[in-house]
Write a protein that holds these residues in place. Sequence first.
Motif, PDB file in Angstrom:
ATOM      1  N   THR B  48      54.965  59.787 -15.520  1.00  0.00           N
ATOM      2  CA  THR B  48      53.980  59.209 -16.435  1.00  0.00           C
ATOM      3  C   THR B  48      53.418  57.912 -15.858  1.00  0.00           C
ATOM      4  N   TYR B  80      54.993  60.552 -28.860  1.00  0.00           N
ATOM      5  CA  TYR B  80      54.078  61.165 -27.889  1.00  0.00           C
ATOM      6  C   TYR B  80      52.647  60.863 -28.285  1.00  0.00           C
ATOM      7  N   ARG B 123      53.119  68.355 -29.135  1.00  0.00           N
ATOM      8  CA  ARG B 123      53.394  67.379 -28.104  1.00  0.00           C
ATOM      9  C   ARG B 123      52.203  67.156 -27.207  1.00  0.00           C
ATOM     10  N   THR B 125      51.758  63.831 -24.478  1.00  0.00           N
ATOM     11  CA  THR B 125      52.611  63.315 -23.407  1.00  0.00           C
ATOM     12  C   THR B 125      53.722  62.490 -24.053  1.00  0.00           C
ATOM     13  N   ASP B 126      54.945  62.825 -23.748  1.00  0.00           N
ATOM     14  CA  ASP B 126      56.057  62.049 -24.290  1.00  0.00           C
ATOM     15  C   ASP B 126      56.072  60.642 -23.708  1.00  0.00           C
ATOM     16  N   SER B 131      58.543  63.947 -17.106  1.00  0.00           N
ATOM     17  CA  SER B 131      58.547  65.085 -18.038  1.00  0.00           C
ATOM     18  C   SER B 131      58.399  66.396 -17.287  1.00  0.00           C
TER      19      SER B 131
END
Lengths: 363, 363
Positions: B48, B80, B123, B125-126, B131
């Motif tokens: 990320t 998220y 979801r 992007t966490d 990820s």
Amino acid sequence: MAPVKNGRVVYKEVPSGYPEPGKTLVYDESQTIDLDNVSLHGGILTKTLSLSLDPFLRGKMRDSKIKSYSPAFVLGEPIYNDGVSIVLRSENKSVQAGDHVISNISAQLLICSFSSPWVQRIRATDFQEYSVISSESKWTVVENEHNLSWGAFLGVLGMPGHTAYSGWREFAFPEKGDVVFVSAGAGTVGSLVIQIAKSEGLKVVASAGSDDKVDFIRSLGADVAFNYKKQKTSDVLAKEGPINIYWDNVGGETLDAALAATAGRARIICCGHISDYNADKPSSITNLGLAVSRELRISGFLIASIWPKYEKKFYDELPKAVASGNIKHVVHETKGLEKTGQAFKDMLTGVTSGKNIVVVAEK
Amino acid sequence: MAPVKNGRVVYKEVPSGYPEPGKTLVYDESQTIDLDNVSLHGGILTKTLSLSLDPFLRGKMRDSKIKSYSPAFVLGEPIYNDGVSIVLRSENKSVQAGDHVISNISAQLLICSFSSPWVQRIRATDFQEYSVISSESKWTVVENEHNLSWGAFLGVLGMPGHTAYSGWREFAFPEKGDVVFVSAGAGTVGSLVIQIAKSEGLKVVASAGSDDKVDFIRSLGADVAFNYKKQKTSDVLAKEGPINIYWDNVGGETLDAALAATAGRARIICCGHISDYNADKPSSITNLGLAVSRELRISGFLIASIWPKYEKKFYDELPKAVASGNIKHVVHETKGLEKTGQAFKDMLTGVTSGKNIVVVAEK
């Protein structure tokens, strides 16, 4: 023939709260008219038969400095609204003595655009026994091929009927399976909305303020009818909703309860807010924030704006449906022009229901 | 290579009032990930880079029993939102290691129809360093032909940009000579609305909560910019209105003042009501009754519903305009995933302005 009295309902003072008979509206017999000799200036002399009483007239009883969509009544002069009259004399070739004519206050309001200066005054039919009407734009000859009552022409086929019919077509976007809530369901507008919604196969929930009115609503086909003075609107809607369409005739608490009970993408049609008309300050709404997450569409409207778009279809459908009894309507008649003040208050306080008219003369 | 730590921002408790850093959102380093050997199941492994912070996330920090358009965050799991990541490994032929991918929470929300059962969880992007993403529907490869910042992709070209652009086109119905009012004018949505309205030649009045933000709004071309903490919104609108279009990002008192200042047939676009997000009870509105006499059109919306309709036009116009500087935008970067809780609160309380992003890694 000697001059005869020409009784009038004069607007005497701006009311605070409910308009008081004898104070706000005063019946006056001081004027006379010479029916044989009064100058017509190319117009017509009419005898008033029936006059319409509608909640929006309360909004015209305000300080004239406050602007709104419809001009304030003029202190010291008769009030006016739609009415049916019979022609006594005519200098206009398109109308004869003996014809019946009806005014159309909504069509006249169309000249009052939002961007142009407000017109000072728009006259429909004065609340007086006899009138000289010079302008052709102020009346239409009534053919009455279905032999309907004047109350029908002023109610279900008049301004309130157009309001229900056109407002529904313009803003409701009904879909199969929708639940509709109608407040003031026993009123002229509400009762037609209920019947239109039922004719489209939707589930209809409707409220009113007395058990008699609730019975009437039920007779129109509403699936759920309740007396909001006995059952909380929010409780009923929690059980019967969520609602997809809310036809709002009353505003205030009822509107707030309806907002809380909306389904996603519900349509709220703001047609009137009678609960505020006689209040010192407007009521509070706490659920408008739901507009975002539920994608609500809230549309306020005045019939003058959308009348022309649906006028032809309305006259093609409604008179027939009323004559056949497929569309039901109730008229409450008050006999005697001098009783106008009380009749108007009784309508606002909910004592009377259906289309309220004042019968000035039978013929 | 040995497993490395995989820091995460975990949603720990439902906040009452503002979400508290370290209580509502807790940074957690207890998990590790083996970047070389973790199974991808045909998907991709990402690192990320930047994550978006938006006010609507506050609405997801609620009791999960309360339904709304977007599912509640799950306690004990990472929050998220949209983010930009770089691909470390790929088992999917359409994307290579070294590519940048961006998620699109709004497009994903489209699967969540109003009439079907609510999806439990969507979801994007966490909020975690690495990820594994199995589903292709969760990302798009970023070409970045104009060499723009990730903040631009998450803000003016991301969900907030689409919100401003599509909402304006769907609901504003601008006409020559219109006066537009925009609240939260220094936010990502508000600042784009201001620039669109100015590009159409309209008079724009906009508010914000600090003098710095007011300066920024002025730099965008707003004709009137004011600090609502120093000047009453109702006073400014009484002088600069009546308003024909109100873009509402805040709700509450500001919405009420705007309703009071509307011209006939004004459009109110309800996009957010940040003033209520952290309040115990919703604020009161007293001017909704004006909807009838002024024929107001009040439209609440969620970007997911209208995004597809304007997507092509948006991508044809906006990236170029942002690259050339014709459309201005401001990004506020918080460096470090561990600072997410504070950054989110600072955005909600108005300490920071512009598009808020968390920079997790530079590359």
